[in-house]
Design a protein around this motif. Structure first.
Motif, PDB file in Angstrom:
ATOM      1  N   ALA A 101       5.516  -2.546 -10.026  1.00  0.00           N
ATOM      2  CA  ALA A 101       4.373  -3.015  -9.235  1.00  0.00           C
ATOM      3  C   ALA A 101       4.558  -2.699  -7.757  1.00  0.00           C
ATOM      4  CB  ALA A 101       4.179  -4.515  -9.438  1.00  0.00           C
ATOM      5  N   CYS A 102       5.776  -2.891  -7.265  1.00  0.00           N
ATOM      6  CA  CYS A 102       6.062  -2.631  -5.852  1.00  0.00           C
ATOM      7  C   CYS A 102       5.863  -1.158  -5.524  1.00  0.00           C
ATOM      8  CB  CYS A 102       7.495  -3.068  -5.549  1.00  0.00           C
ATOM      9  SG  CYS A 102       8.094  -2.572  -3.920  1.00  0.00           S
ATOM     10  N   ALA A 103       6.476  -0.262  -6.304  1.00  0.00           N
ATOM     11  CA  ALA A 103       6.407   1.168  -6.013  1.00  0.00           C
ATOM     12  C   ALA A 103       4.982   1.695  -6.134  1.00  0.00           C
ATOM     13  CB  ALA A 103       7.341   1.928  -6.958  1.00  0.00           C
ATOM     14  N   LEU A 104       4.278   1.263  -7.165  1.00  0.00           N
ATOM     15  CA  LEU A 104       2.907   1.735  -7.365  1.00  0.00           C
ATOM     16  C   LEU A 104       1.994   1.265  -6.237  1.00  0.00           C
ATOM     17  CD1 LEU A 104       1.106   3.332  -9.304  1.00  0.00           C
ATOM     18  CD2 LEU A 104       0.628   1.190 -10.508  1.00  0.00           C
ATOM     19  N   SER A 105       2.134   0.011  -5.830  1.00  0.00           N
ATOM     20  CA  SER A 105       1.302  -0.520  -4.746  1.00  0.00           C
ATOM     21  C   SER A 105       1.587   0.181  -3.425  1.00  0.00           C
ATOM     22  CB  SER A 105       1.522  -2.025  -4.599  1.00  0.00           C
ATOM     23  OG  SER A 105       1.027  -2.734  -5.706  1.00  0.00           O
ATOM     24  N   LEU A 106       2.865   0.411  -3.117  1.00  0.00           N
ATOM     25  CA  LEU A 106       3.215   1.078  -1.867  1.00  0.00           C
ATOM     26  C   LEU A 106       2.682   2.509  -1.827  1.00  0.00           C
ATOM     27  CD1 LEU A 106       6.911   0.046  -1.079  1.00  0.00           C
ATOM     28  CD2 LEU A 106       4.901  -0.352   0.351  1.00  0.00           C
ATOM     29  N   ALA A 107       2.900   3.254  -2.918  1.00  0.00           N
ATOM     30  CA  ALA A 107       2.436   4.637  -2.954  1.00  0.00           C
ATOM     31  C   ALA A 107       0.916   4.700  -2.835  1.00  0.00           C
ATOM     32  CB  ALA A 107       2.912   5.319  -4.232  1.00  0.00           C
ATOM     33  N   ASN A 108       0.237   3.771  -3.478  1.00  0.00           N
ATOM     34  CA  ASN A 108      -1.220   3.746  -3.407  1.00  0.00           C
ATOM     35  C   ASN A 108      -1.699   3.429  -1.993  1.00  0.00           C
ATOM     36  OD1 ASN A 108      -3.870   3.723  -5.000  1.00  0.00           O
ATOM     37  ND2 ASN A 108      -3.919   1.748  -3.960  1.00  0.00           N
ATOM     38  N   TRP A 109      -1.037   2.492  -1.329  1.00  0.00           N
ATOM     39  CA  TRP A 109      -1.432   2.137   0.044  1.00  0.00           C
ATOM     40  C   TRP A 109      -1.262   3.322   0.985  1.00  0.00           C
ATOM     41  CZ3 TRP A 109       1.515   1.613   4.624  1.00  0.00           C
ATOM     42  CH2 TRP A 109       0.800   1.078   5.715  1.00  0.00           C
ATOM     43  N   HIS A 110      -0.139   4.012   0.890  1.00  0.00           N
ATOM     44  CA  HIS A 110       0.087   5.161   1.765  1.00  0.00           C
ATOM     45  C   HIS A 110      -0.946   6.259   1.530  1.00  0.00           C
ATOM     46  CE1 HIS A 110       3.766   4.246   3.993  1.00  0.00           C
ATOM     47  NE2 HIS A 110       4.229   3.652   2.904  1.00  0.00           N
ATOM     48  N   SER A 111      -1.299   6.502   0.263  1.00  0.00           N
ATOM     49  CA  SER A 111      -2.263   7.562  -0.030  1.00  0.00           C
ATOM     50  C   SER A 111      -3.661   7.201   0.462  1.00  0.00           C
ATOM     51  CB  SER A 111      -2.291   7.861  -1.536  1.00  0.00           C
ATOM     52  OG  SER A 111      -2.819   6.771  -2.271  1.00  0.00           O
ATOM     53  N   ARG A 112      -3.961   5.922   0.566  1.00  0.00           N
ATOM     54  CA  ARG A 112      -5.287   5.474   1.002  1.00  0.00           C
ATOM     55  C   ARG A 112      -5.378   5.271   2.511  1.00  0.00           C
ATOM     56  NH1 ARG A 112      -8.462   1.521  -2.856  1.00  0.00           N
ATOM     57  NH2 ARG A 112      -8.144   2.483  -4.886  1.00  0.00           N
ATOM     58  N   HIS A 113      -4.245   5.179   3.192  1.00  0.00           N
ATOM     59  CA  HIS A 113      -4.258   4.837   4.618  1.00  0.00           C
ATOM     60  C   HIS A 113      -3.405   5.803   5.439  1.00  0.00           C
ATOM     61  CE1 HIS A 113      -5.294   1.105   2.480  1.00  0.00           C
ATOM     62  NE2 HIS A 113      -6.025   0.829   3.530  1.00  0.00           N
ATOM     63  N   PRO A 114      -3.729   7.094   5.412  1.00  0.00           N
ATOM     64  CA  PRO A 114      -2.935   8.047   6.190  1.00  0.00           C
ATOM     65  C   PRO A 114      -3.267   8.056   7.682  1.00  0.00           C
ATOM     66  CG  PRO A 114      -4.691   9.194   5.064  1.00  0.00           C
ATOM     67  CD  PRO A 114      -4.762   7.762   4.603  1.00  0.00           C
ATOM     68  N   HIS A 115      -4.385   7.406   8.056  1.00  0.00           N
ATOM     69  CA  HIS A 115      -4.815   7.425   9.456  1.00  0.00           C
ATOM     70  C   HIS A 115      -4.861   6.000  10.031  1.00  0.00           C
ATOM     71  CE1 HIS A 115      -6.318  11.293   7.948  1.00  0.00           C
ATOM     72  NE2 HIS A 115      -6.127  11.714   9.180  1.00  0.00           N
ATOM     73  N   CYS A 116      -4.731   5.935  11.326  1.00  0.00           N
ATOM     74  CA  CYS A 116      -4.790   4.665  12.052  1.00  0.00           C
ATOM     75  C   CYS A 116      -6.201   4.087  11.953  1.00  0.00           C
ATOM     76  CB  CYS A 116      -4.406   4.896  13.509  1.00  0.00           C
ATOM     77  SG  CYS A 116      -4.559   3.431  14.560  1.00  0.00           S
ATOM     78  N   SER A 117      -6.292   2.828  11.583  1.00  0.00           N
ATOM     79  CA  SER A 117      -7.610   2.192  11.474  1.00  0.00           C
ATOM     80  C   SER A 117      -8.164   1.775  12.829  1.00  0.00           C
ATOM     81  CB  SER A 117      -7.517   0.960  10.558  1.00  0.00           C
ATOM     82  OG  SER A 117      -6.633  -0.005  11.101  1.00  0.00           O
ATOM     83  N   VAL A 118      -7.349   1.888  13.882  1.00  0.00           N
ATOM     84  CA  VAL A 118      -7.808   1.533  15.225  1.00  0.00           C
ATOM     85  C   VAL A 118      -8.447   2.733  15.919  1.00  0.00           C
ATOM     86  CG1 VAL A 118      -7.115   0.690  17.511  1.00  0.00           C
ATOM     87  CG2 VAL A 118      -6.068  -0.278  15.436  1.00  0.00           C
ATOM     88  N   CYS A 119      -7.733   3.876  15.899  1.00  0.00           N
ATOM     89  CA  CYS A 119      -8.230   5.041  16.649  1.00  0.00           C
ATOM     90  C   CYS A 119      -8.503   6.257  15.774  1.00  0.00           C
ATOM     91  CB  CYS A 119      -7.255   5.402  17.763  1.00  0.00           C
ATOM     92  SG  CYS A 119      -5.701   6.135  17.176  1.00  0.00           S
ATOM     93  N   GLY A 120      -8.094   6.229  14.517  1.00  0.00           N
ATOM     94  CA  GLY A 120      -8.368   7.331  13.603  1.00  0.00           C
ATOM     95  C   GLY A 120      -7.337   8.435  13.608  1.00  0.00           C
ATOM     96  N   HIS A 121      -6.316   8.342  14.428  1.00  0.00           N
ATOM     97  CA  HIS A 121      -5.277   9.376  14.501  1.00  0.00           C
ATOM     98  C   HIS A 121      -4.384   9.303  13.263  1.00  0.00           C
ATOM     99  CE1 HIS A 121      -1.857  11.692  16.089  1.00  0.00           C
ATOM    100  NE2 HIS A 121      -2.673  12.124  17.036  1.00  0.00           N
ATOM    101  N   ALA A 122      -3.836  10.429  12.829  1.00  0.00           N
ATOM    102  CA  ALA A 122      -2.884  10.436  11.721  1.00  0.00           C
ATOM    103  C   ALA A 122      -1.672   9.582  12.091  1.00  0.00           C
ATOM    104  CB  ALA A 122      -2.451  11.856  11.396  1.00  0.00           C
ATOM    105  N   SER A 123      -1.253   8.709  11.186  1.00  0.00           N
ATOM    106  CA  SER A 123      -0.140   7.801  11.468  1.00  0.00           C
ATOM    107  C   SER A 123       1.147   8.302  10.817  1.00  0.00           C
ATOM    108  CB  SER A 123      -0.474   6.390  10.970  1.00  0.00           C
ATOM    109  OG  SER A 123      -0.753   6.398   9.579  1.00  0.00           O
ATOM    110  N   ASP A 124       2.276   7.763  11.270  1.00  0.00           N
ATOM    111  CA  ASP A 124       3.593   8.148  10.784  1.00  0.00           C
ATOM    112  C   ASP A 124       4.179   7.051   9.908  1.00  0.00           C
ATOM    113  OD1 ASP A 124       3.494  10.502  12.322  1.00  0.00           O
ATOM    114  OD2 ASP A 124       4.295   9.435  14.081  1.00  0.00           O
TER     115      ASP A 124
END
Length: 280
Positions: A101-124
Motif C-alpha cells: 500500500a505504501c509503495a503503490l500510494s507513493l508511486a501514484n502520488w509522484h506520477s500525478r504531481h510532477p509540478h508545483c501546485s503553487v507556481c506550476g514549475h517542475a518539482s524535484d
C-alpha cells in the motif's frame, strides 16, 4: 484494541530521521544488502507465495525504509492503481500488504504531481522520495491521503448495507463517503448516511482505519445507531440498500450455500467491520 485490518500494521521501519540526510541515504544505496522493489505492468511484483519481489538496485528513487538493518528502495514507475490492481489482492500476503500500500500510494502520488501546485514549475524529488520541492518558488509538497468514512448503521439488531452498481451480483457492503472540508468524522458519518439512505444516526463510534492505495485514501471505519429503519435511498449513489439481521450477516460471512448476500472481500475494511459487529 481495534481489529486488525488488511493493509494495516507497521510494515518496514520507515526510518523518517534518515529522510533529511541525503548523504546517508546515498550511502545505504551502496550497501550489498540494499534491495529494490520490483514492479511489473504498473504494480508491485509478487512471487508465487504472494510476497513482494526484491532485486538489485537500478533506479532507487524512493527510500522505503529498513527491513531490520537492510535498506529497501523503490523506483517510481507509472502505476496502475485502478480496478486491475484488485486482482492481486487475493494473492497478496498479509505481512507485505502495508508495504504494498505504501509503495503503490507513493508511486501514484509522484506520477500525478510532477509540478508545483503553487507556481506550476517542475518539482524535484527530495527527502528520499517522501516529498517534492519546487526549485523556483521553494514550496514543498507532501503525499496526501484523503479521509473517507465507511460505516455500519444498526437499528434493533439489524445492519444497514448498500450496493453500488459496479459491485458483483448480490454484493452488499458498508456505506462510505469522503470527509468534506470543515467536517469532522462524526458529522461526515451522519451526513453520508442521511444523504444515501435518508436516515438520522447518533452515537457514532470509531472502530478501525485502513490505508487504501487506490489511489490513496484513509478509510475510517465507524459504527452508528440509526434512529429509524425507514429508508429513502439516493439512487444516484446506491443501486439498493437493505437491513440485514445478525443471522443473515453470519450466514453471508460463513459462505453458506445460497447466502442472503455476498459480503465484501477479505481485503476490504467493510469485511472487518462486519466481522467485528458479529463478534460483539
Amino acid at each position: 484494541m481495534p481489529p486488525d485490518v488488511f493493509f494495516g500494521g507497521l510494515g518496514l521501519d520507515r526510518a523518517d530521521v534518515l529522510r533529511a540526510q541525503p548523504e546517508r541515504i546515498a550511502e545505504l544505496a551502496t550497501r550489498p544488502d540494499a534491495r529494490q522493489l520490483q514492479w511489473a505492468e504498473g504494480l508491485p511484483l509478487l512471487d508465487s507465495e504472494g510476497r513482494l519481489n526484491w532485486g538489485d538496485l537500478q533506479d532507487p528513487q524512493v527510500f522505503l525504509g529498513l527491513d531490520g538493518d537492510s535498506p529497501r528502495f523503490s523506483s517510481l514507475p507509472r502505476v496502475d492503481a485502478g480496478r486491475s490492481a484488485f486482482g492481486l489482492l487475493a494473492d497478496l500476503n498479509d505481512k507485505d500488504a502495508p508495504l504494498f500500500a505504501c509503495a503503490l500510494s507513493l508511486a501514484n502520488w509522484h506520477s500525478r504531481h510532477p509540478h508545483c501546485s503553487v507556481c506550476g514549475h517542475a518539482s524535484d524529488i527530495v527527502r528520499g522520495g517522501w516529498s517534492r520541492r519546487c526549485p523556483d518558488c521553494g514550496a514543498e509538497h507532501f503525499p496526501r491521503s484523503d479521509p473517507v468514512v465507511i460505516m455500519l448503521a444498526e437499528h434493533d439488531g439489524r445492519l444497514l448495507l448498500g450496493r453500488q452498481p459496479h459491485y458483483p451480483p448480490d454484493r452488499y457492503s458498508a456505506l462510505a463517503g469522503f470527509v468534506e472540508p470543515g467536517e469532522n468524522i462524526e458529522a461526515a458519518v451522519a451526513r453520508e448516511i442521511s444523504e444515501e439512505a435518508g436516515i438520522a444516526v447518533t452515537d457514532v463510534r470509531y472502530i478501525a482505519s485502513q490505508p487504501w492505495p487506490f489511489p490513496s485514501t484513509l478509510m475510517i471505519g465507524c459504527q452508528a445507531h440509526a434512529l429509524s429503519d425507514e429508508l429513502t435511498i439516493d439512487f444516484t449513489e446506491l443501486e439498493d440498500a437493505r437491513w440485514f439481521t445478525r443471522d443473515e450477516v453470519a450466514a453471508a460471512l460463513a459462505r453458506v450455500e445460497n447466502p442472503p448476500f455476498l459480503p465484501p472481500p477479505r481485503h476490504a475494511i467493510a469485511r472487518t467491520l462486519l466481522e467485528h459487529w458479529l463478534a460483539a
